[in-house]
Design a protein around this motif. Sequence first.
Motif, PDB file in Angstrom:
ATOM      1  N   ASP A  24       0.842  -1.216   0.000  1.00 53.58           N
ATOM      2  CA  ASP A  24       0.000   0.000   0.000  1.00 53.58           C
ATOM      3  C   ASP A  24       0.859   1.241   0.000  1.00 53.58           C
ATOM      4  O   ASP A  24       0.567   2.205  -0.730  1.00 53.58           O
ATOM      5  N   SER A  25       1.882   1.144   0.809  1.00 51.50           N
ATOM      6  CA  SER A  25       2.780   2.316   0.856  1.00 51.50           C
ATOM      7  C   SER A  25       3.449   2.537  -0.484  1.00 51.50           C
ATOM      8  O   SER A  25       3.540   3.669  -0.958  1.00 51.50           O
ATOM      9  N   ASP A  26       3.849   1.400  -1.073  1.00 48.41           N
ATOM     10  CA  ASP A  26       4.518   1.553  -2.382  1.00 48.41           C
ATOM     11  C   ASP A  26       3.536   2.048  -3.416  1.00 48.41           C
ATOM     12  O   ASP A  26       3.897   2.810  -4.322  1.00 48.41           O
ATOM     13  N   ASN A  27       2.286   1.592  -3.262  1.00 50.38           N
ATOM     14  CA  ASN A  27       1.271   2.012  -4.226  1.00 50.38           C
ATOM     15  C   ASN A  27       1.051   3.506  -4.129  1.00 50.38           C
ATOM     16  O   ASN A  27       0.901   4.176  -5.150  1.00 50.38           O
ATOM     17  N   GLN A  28       1.001   4.002  -2.919  1.00 46.14           N
ATOM     18  CA  GLN A  28       0.838   5.447  -2.750  1.00 46.14           C
ATOM     19  C   GLN A  28       2.023   6.197  -3.357  1.00 46.14           C
ATOM     20  O   GLN A  28       1.837   7.216  -4.035  1.00 46.14           O
ATOM     21  N   THR A  29       3.153   5.623  -3.067  1.00 44.52           N
ATOM     22  CA  THR A  29       4.357   6.291  -3.637  1.00 44.52           C
ATOM     23  C   THR A  29       4.315   6.274  -5.150  1.00 44.52           C
ATOM     24  O   THR A  29       4.659   7.253  -5.820  1.00 44.52           O
ATOM     25  N   LEU A  30       3.883   5.140  -5.663  1.00 46.13           N
ATOM     26  CA  LEU A  30       3.804   5.030  -7.123  1.00 46.13           C
ATOM     27  C   LEU A  30       2.781   5.987  -7.676  1.00 46.13           C
ATOM     28  O   LEU A  30       2.978   6.601  -8.735  1.00 46.13           O
TER      29      LEU A  30
END
Length: 752
Positions: A24-30
């Motif tokens: 999720d965190s990576d998705n937000q970052t992405l």
Amino acid sequence: MIYSNNEQLQQQIDNLQQRNEQLDSDNQTLSQALQQLRAMLQKLEEENNDLHISLETSAEHSDTVEAELVKISNNLEQEIAIRTQELADNNNRLKREIQERKRVEEVQRNSLLLRQTLLNSIPNPIFFKNNLGMYLGCNHGFEKYIGRTESEIVGHTARELYPPERASLEEQRDRALFNSEHDTVQIVEDRVKYADDSIHDVMFNTTTFKTSDGSVAGLVGIIIDISEHKRAEEALLKAKDAAEDANRIKSQFIANMSHELRTPLNAILGYSEMLEEDIADFGLHDLVADVRKINAAGKHLLGLINDVLDISKIEAGKMSIYAETFSIQNMVSDVISTIRPLIQTRDNTLSLNMSNDIGNMHADLTKLRQMLFNLLSNAAKFTEKGHISFTVLRKIEPEQDWIHFKVSDEGIGMTAEQMQKLFQPFTQADASTTRKYGGTGLGLTISQRFAEMMGGKIYAESEYGYGSCFTIQLPAYVIAEQDPVVEGLNAPKPAEKRQAGNTVLIIDDDAIVRELLQNYIKKLGFQVIVAESGHDGLELARKYKPHAITLDVMMPGMDGWMVLSELKNDPVLAKIPVIMVSLIEDKSIGYSLGASEYLTKPVNRDELNRVLRKYLTDDENSQKILVVEDDDVTRNLIESMLQKIGWQVETSENGQVALNRLLQSRPDLILSDLMMPEMDGFELITKLRKEPEWRQIPVVVLTAKDMTPGEREMLNNRVEKVFQKGDYRLDELLNEIRECLTRAKLIKHPKS
């Protein structure tokens, strides 16, 4: 996959949850990154749009830019072509300049070589220095002089090349030349030693040279060997001394010959005069003419002797001018009365043209009379049954008055060729003239020299067959070399002129002196005021306040010293410069040897009688005369002459015998010769003047000696009269003796 227990499963689940959270965190970052990419894409699109717009704008101006670039390119090509041509031209010019410079340098090298060759060809040492005294160059002559090569000399100073004493002298001379404000050339004579130890008399001739701005850069010098010149000078000096010795010997010979010739002439003329009187007394009148011929022949011979002596003294520079003031009218009358019998001998007539107010002149009376006798006797000699005109006139000119004596005749005249050699000594018109008319050819030469000595001249005009005209032109006031006219007055050069308006006051009681000084000072450019006495001078000084005063010392009444005292005590006049003036106008100085007159033997008898009677009383029998003469004939002649008149006479053959006689008895007058053996007349006179008892005895000198100025000075104020043997007349001698004795008696027994 099978988990062995729950813990592991739980652990696995936890791991998955963590990974999900991480996703999720990576998705937000992405998502954020995608948003940023979208923003960047949008910006890129905007920039792309701007680029497209810029490209479109650039495309619109590309043609203009391209055209401009083409134009600039063309201009650049043209400029490059021009610059390339200029560079080529400059390169060619530079090549030519280099070639010209090489040529000039070659010429300069050749010129330097030529100059050095020329300098080396000059044997005299030549050198160059800068203003620091360092040698810049020299020639072979200088190398030989100093004993070094040029390379050893250049760059060195005198201190490095010469001994200390010589070096100091060189430096001293260089400094004097460099420091001089006016002299750029220095000439010094010296004696130097060359490198070969030879001694030479040399002359250093150095001159400065300057830079373009005018400052002194150094000096150039040349050493001139004057050894030969010095030796020639020494030889000339020796020759001059030898010539002077020969001239002295000649003069002494002439003086001795004068004595030897005049002594027998004295006897001839004296005895002929006595014979003429005795023959007349005895009534033998037929013999008088023969005796007169003897006397005339003797006088003619005397004239020849005197002419030779005169020309000899003139050529030796020993003839002097004895100026005196005299009446022209009286002098001319005496000349005419003397010359008239000669003029009448050839049936000639003489007329005189002269104003009665012709006045006085100041000149050598004896020489002027001789000049006039020469001209008039020549006119009488070369004219027969004709007329001779004698004209005397005064010509007044701004600077001075002139007296002209003009003698015209109707004689044989002269050709142009004869006129050219008119004033040459021992020369007459031609041999036939000499044979027919006689003469030595010295009269005109002597007259011309006399005229020149007195500041005048003689000029002649003649036409062959119709006669001649001679004119003597003399200053009215002749200034003899012996006359110290003004003492203390520094006469300027003729070219100098004084400021107009300066006034000089002349105070002098002598009119001739006033006239002389007035003419002299006026020629200097000053205005002149004259006063004839001290009182008048003081009044004029107070009235005009002159710029300078010339003041005579000896004046009657108020003399010069009294006037000077008055001037210096007056505050208004005290600062005026006063020049004390002494004008010697004394015929006795160097002329009459201190006596009143000077007569040469044979003396004219009338003149001698006149002079003697000035000193003698009428009672001759009571007076004694001592005759001192070594020549027996002359001594006996004089003794007879004096005894015939009635005087007591004693004789002595020399001065020593005369002194011995003086010890026995004191004569009233001594008549003495000069040239005698044992003790001559000079020594006798000296001894007489040293003895108080004999000091007042009048001494009359009777001599045939042609005296020198030194001998005249020695006799000055020691004798009463000098007679020249063979040139006096008996009555003149008798008158002189009589007047001497009269004066001696007055001194011995003055009137109360």
